[in-house]
Design a protein around this motif. Structure first.
Motif, PDB file in Angstrom:
ATOM      1  N   SER A  84       0.827  -1.213   0.000  1.00 22.13           N
ATOM      2  CA  SER A  84       0.000   0.000   0.000  1.00 22.13           C
ATOM      3  C   SER A  84       0.857   1.258   0.000  1.00 22.13           C
ATOM      4  O   SER A  84       0.390   2.334  -0.390  1.00 22.13           O
ATOM      5  CB  SER A  84      -0.938  -0.008   1.206  1.00 22.13           C
ATOM      6  OG  SER A  84      -0.219   0.170   2.417  1.00 22.13           O
ATOM      7  N   CYS A  87       0.966   3.321  -3.192  1.00 23.97           N
ATOM      8  CA  CYS A  87      -0.140   4.157  -3.658  1.00 23.97           C
ATOM      9  C   CYS A  87       0.356   5.568  -3.970  1.00 23.97           C
ATOM     10  O   CYS A  87       0.976   6.218  -3.117  1.00 23.97           O
ATOM     11  CB  CYS A  87      -1.245   4.227  -2.601  1.00 23.97           C
ATOM     12  SG  CYS A  87      -2.173   2.715  -2.433  1.00 23.97           S
ATOM     13  N   ASP A  96      -0.384   1.827 -10.477  1.00 23.00           N
ATOM     14  CA  ASP A  96      -0.749   2.333  -9.152  1.00 23.00           C
ATOM     15  C   ASP A  96      -2.026   1.655  -8.659  1.00 23.00           C
ATOM     16  O   ASP A  96      -2.114   1.185  -7.513  1.00 23.00           O
ATOM     17  CB  ASP A  96      -0.963   3.845  -9.228  1.00 23.00           C
ATOM     18  CG  ASP A  96      -0.689   4.525  -7.900  1.00 23.00           C
ATOM     19  OD1 ASP A  96       0.351   5.195  -7.794  1.00 23.00           O
ATOM     20  OD2 ASP A  96      -1.514   4.366  -6.987  1.00 23.00           O
ATOM     21  N   ALA A 100      -2.538  -1.135  -5.670  1.00 29.14           N
ATOM     22  CA  ALA A 100      -3.515  -0.861  -4.604  1.00 29.14           C
ATOM     23  C   ALA A 100      -4.505  -2.020  -4.481  1.00 29.14           C
ATOM     24  O   ALA A 100      -4.886  -2.416  -3.366  1.00 29.14           O
ATOM     25  CB  ALA A 100      -4.254   0.441  -4.899  1.00 29.14           C
ATOM     26  N   ASN A 101      -4.915  -2.582  -5.606  1.00 30.58           N
ATOM     27  CA  ASN A 101      -5.844  -3.720  -5.557  1.00 30.58           C
ATOM     28  C   ASN A 101      -5.198  -4.945  -4.923  1.00 30.58           C
ATOM     29  O   ASN A 101      -5.847  -5.693  -4.182  1.00 30.58           O
ATOM     30  CB  ASN A 101      -6.329  -4.053  -6.973  1.00 30.58           C
ATOM     31  CG  ASN A 101      -7.400  -3.101  -7.456  1.00 30.58           C
ATOM     32  OD1 ASN A 101      -8.154  -2.541  -6.663  1.00 30.58           O
ATOM     33  ND2 ASN A 101      -7.475  -2.887  -8.757  1.00 30.58           N
TER      34      ASN A 101
END
Length: 326
Positions: A84, A87, A96, A100-101
């Motif tokens: 994370s 990000c 990005d 994040a996923n």
């Protein structure tokens, strides 16, 4: 199946004729929907295990089950926190979002696994002031110090460049996917359901990282050299992933967990396929020297300094407000 036994896709339609997608890609709970008692699993955000029968299977040591879930949950939580940090820092918007996923997938796994750990052995959960609304999985995440965490050290390594990020995701997801593919047969139905969802997620994570490893290796001399340096730097932590902790041996014997040692050959073959496609050699460095004490590693609560710093940042708000509700 059709009459000639060819696989088919069943598509339902609503009253307006629109397709109703019942695919289970995003459904963590399909493995638990075996009877009405499990219907509410995961539908209540106040309790990720609401409605689920969390009874410990016969012949299983509840404390071992709790610690095993804690190990798996800590892996996912710490690695999620690391990813994370990418990000808004990835090379472009698409990567990005992808990173994040991946971090969110791991965070979801962590929540379920820590909740399962708390349900199996409530004594694992740190005590907070009476009346605190903090749920058990959050207490485990935010109110333990580094010595209480049982994650493998690969998960806590500080971020380097993008090449190191994809190398780390490839190594972690290859190992973890092999574990989860076996964990779907766990006698513990909660663990089995979490693993079933995780298999789909980790497959995507491995594919994402594998494609980028090939791209960087076959890109420029600069991108290849950075990738090789990243793999070389991470490789000393590879062996730790397959060292069997006594708790892992115990739960594997009880039919609820996975002994990681026998998984090593399979994971190595998969990594070698990626390296061959990328045109690079497998790193040959040995394990980290001087980090483990008397054989103890991350599973024993022995970590690098990096974990303390990560936890300090991750936990500071929750520790300042132990009676807060988020």
């Amino acid at each position: 199946m059709t009459a000639n036994n060819e696989p088919t896709i069943h598509v339902e339609h609503d009253e307006a004729g629109t397709n109703v997608d019942h695919g289970d890609h995003d459904n963590a709970y399909s493995g638990l929907l075996v009877n009405d008692a499990n219907w509410a699993f995961g539908t209540d955000f106040e309790d990720p295990l609401a409605g689920v029968d969390t009874t410990v299977p016969d012949g299983v040591d509840a404390k071992d089950l709790g610690v095993y879930c804690l190990m798996l949950g800590d892996d996912a939580l710490v690695f999620s926190q690391r990813i994370s940090e990418w990000c808004s820092n990835a090379p472009d918007l698409e990567e990005d979002i992808a990173l994040a996923n991946i971090a969110l997938d791991l965070l979801g796994q962590a929540r379920l696994l820590l909740a399962r750990a708390a349900a199996a052995d409530p004594e694992l959960v740190p005590e907070l002031p009476e009346g605190s609304p903090v749920p058990d999985e959050d207490r485990l995440a935010y109110f333990r110090n580094d010595l209480g965490f049982r994650n493998v050290r690969l998960a806590e390594v500080p971020n380097g460049d993008f090449a190191e990020a994809v190398a780390k995701i490839l190594i972690y997801s290859t190992w973890r996917l092999s574990i989860f593919e076996r964990l779907v047969d766990s006698r513990d139905t909660v663990l089995a359901a979490i693993a079933a969802k995780g298999v789909k997620e980790m497959s995507y994570h491995r594919d994402f990282a594998g494609r980028w490893v090939v791209t960087l290796a076959r890109g420029t001399e600069e991108s290849k050299s950075r990738l090789v340096a990243a793999l070389d730097g991470l490789w000393p932590l590879w062996a730790e992933l397959f060292e069997t902790h006594p708790v892992e041996a115990s739960v594997a014997e009880a039919g609820i967990g996975v002994d990681p040692a026998p998984v090593a050959d399979e994971a190595s073959v998969i990594l070698d396929q990626v390296f061959a496609a990328a045109g690079i050699d497998r790193p040959e460095r040995g394990g980290l020297a001087g980090v483990g004490v008397h054989g103890g590693k991350g599973r024993d609560g022995l970590h690098t300094e990096a974990l303390s710093k990560l936890l300090a940042e991750m936990q500071v708000v929750a520790r300042e407000h132990p009676e807060g509700q988020w």
